[in-house]
Design an enzyme around this catalytic site. Sequence first.
Site, PDB file in Angstrom:
ATOM      1  N   SER A   1      -2.114   2.595   0.456  1.00  0.00           N
ATOM      2  CA  SER A   1      -0.762   2.119   0.774  1.00  0.00           C
ATOM      3  C   SER A   1       0.227   3.266   0.634  1.00  0.00           C
ATOM      4  O   SER A   1      -0.008   4.228  -0.117  1.00  0.00           O
ATOM      5  CB  SER A   1      -0.362   0.988  -0.174  1.00  0.00           C
ATOM      6  OG  SER A   1       1.011   0.657  -0.042  1.00  0.00           O
TER       7      SER A   1
ATOM      8  N   TYR B   1       0.724  -3.543  -8.390  1.00  0.00           N
ATOM      9  CA  TYR B   1       0.211  -3.217  -7.050  1.00  0.00           C
ATOM     10  C   TYR B   1       0.225  -1.712  -6.799  1.00  0.00           C
ATOM     11  O   TYR B   1      -0.773  -1.113  -6.384  1.00  0.00           O
ATOM     12  CB  TYR B   1       1.049  -3.930  -5.994  1.00  0.00           C
ATOM     13  CG  TYR B   1       0.649  -3.631  -4.568  1.00  0.00           C
ATOM     14  CD1 TYR B   1      -0.438  -4.269  -3.980  1.00  0.00           C
ATOM     15  CD2 TYR B   1       1.365  -2.702  -3.809  1.00  0.00           C
ATOM     16  CE1 TYR B   1      -0.805  -3.984  -2.668  1.00  0.00           C
ATOM     17  CE2 TYR B   1       1.006  -2.416  -2.503  1.00  0.00           C
ATOM     18  CZ  TYR B   1      -0.079  -3.059  -1.929  1.00  0.00           C
ATOM     19  OH  TYR B   1      -0.432  -2.773  -0.636  1.00  0.00           O
TER      20      TYR B   1
END
Length: 680
Positions: A557, A570
């Site tokens: 990400s 996350y």
Amino acid sequence: MTEQHACVSELLARSQRLGADPRNTNYAGGNTSAKGTSTDPVTGGDVELMWVKGSGGDLGTLTADGLAALRLDRLRALEGVYPGVEREDEMVAAFDYCLHGRGGAAPSIDTAMHGLVDAAHVDHLHPDSGIALACAAAGEKLTAECFGDAVVWVPWRRPGFQLGLDIAAVKEANPRAIGCVLGGHGITAWGDTAQECEQRSLYIIRTAEAFLAERGRAEPFGPLLAGYTGAGPVGRRERAAALAPFIRALASQDRPQVGHFDDSDVVLDFLSRTEHPRLAALGTSCPDHFLRTKVRPLVLDLPPTAPLDEALARLRQLHAEYREEYAAYYARHAGPDSPAMRGADPAIVLVPGVGMFSFGKDKQTARVAGEFYVNAINVMRGAEAVSAYAPIEVSEKFRIEYWSLEEAKLRRMPKPGPLAARVALVTGAGSGIGKAIARRLVAEGACVVVADLNGTNAAAVAEELGGPDKAVAVTVDVTSEEQIVDAFGAAVLAFGGVDLVVNNAGISISKPLLETTARDWDLQHDIMARGSFLVSREAARVMRAQGFGGDIVYIASKNAVFAGPNNIAYSATKADQAHQVRLLAAELGEYGIRVNGVNPDGVVRGSGIFAGGWGAQRAATYGIEEDKLGEFYAQRTILKREVLPEHVANAVFALTGGDLTHTTGLHIPVDAGVAAAFLR
């Protein structure tokens, strides 16, 4: 409906009925034809035509596009210019000058058989029962005993124009005959109507089946071999999964192959009997069989109780011997005009107590090769039950395997995709980014294992991608070591091995630091950091066993390098995944395994994570409506473009499609340009 359309429709219906039952013919085996009168669009007069299944295709799924339409007057006139059996291959090119109109399939080598036989309808089929008689040492005598004068024996001759002349002469000389058994080959039947022809084909097939059952001796493959029956289904498949990557590596020495595994009762029983080594060494016989299975299989000559290391060592030794023998076979029979040797690896590997591994350029080819060897086992059983299995001479097998017409057919095959013969496993592929990646990989030629915690979603995606010849589904929780091992076991049994793994499974928990619980942290890291580690470890195990490298791709990400609010669990786990890429790239490079990553951002549409609550959380963080989130993410990028799952899939293909062969340890941003996430 015109007469032409009626004739074609009738022919297609008959072909599909015959081809739907594997007792009647094997996949893509045999051909059917019908003759009738149509209107010549040039003269307006009547013209006699023959519609016949063309080269390639399968009777069970035959359509009008798979037929060749030829003018009978021109086809039969070829007898006058036939140069003799030594030059009969030249007649195939002449068929093109007999075609009526454009379109349709290319005429096959069996066109002469259908056109020269004086019957309105002709079926040429490859039933196991018929080939058993055709490949029996006493086949001619047994055919007479089975059918009397209703079915005539035709000695072996390679398919071609001369065989068509031979069968036409047999029919003319035997007016009571309804068909013939072609030595070493199959059966042909004829009739005045489509119904009569089909009934006669079925009569020959079923009568041969009954004859073999009634006259055949019990246990034609001999008594059981002590210790060769193997373990139960679970233990057998565990052993198969352990062997599969090594065997695929052996079968892929010349070119990459996809595998198929079969542990059916037919295969296991054959391999548990005393006569299987002798019969396997004789090879298959029907041309359709050995073109797909090669002249003989490789057979492991150890019981299933042998230690795995011992079995692997013996397989390597047998493989080296197989290659030497195949090269000698080629050298013995090849002539100055023979095509180059296509490869010396086996297409069929038989392991007693475990099953059969078959190989091909794609899953369908590998599966069909295995199906043809099952046909061959059935043929051997029938022939041995009433006589002795006596396949055609090895020199004749070579003439067909390296036939110039077969070579021309191979050259007409479509060019394979860039990921052809590669096997991919994608986690989290039941939706969103994972689904888009799986779709792209299949489109580029790969076989894909769709792995997802939601088995229903995974199964739906696999079906959408084309079913088991393209994709299979596995239900897997990536936090479970046992389930990951099982998933890779399912992958290697489905396709032979694994070459490309995409770590995509994940969840997102978006909370401020003080609201993030230890359970949130652990769950986030268990699924993505720990799960990616476990998947990569098992992938490396399989890839090292295969010995021809591979690709591992992490879907990380932008958040792996970008620090944003309310996202500690996350983003930290994405940073963990990003560093796994670097660590594993450094460690696995010596085995040819490349490890790279993709850093997406703001993939809202089609994303399972965003749909599962992450979207609402992030929208609340930014103070916008959830349905505006994709637009919001796009507007904050340099390119002002929304990122979709397909864009991430494009990056995965760019990394694995064959152009970036010297790239490992790379992260590709797919975020439409976020300056704060530029890699430094």
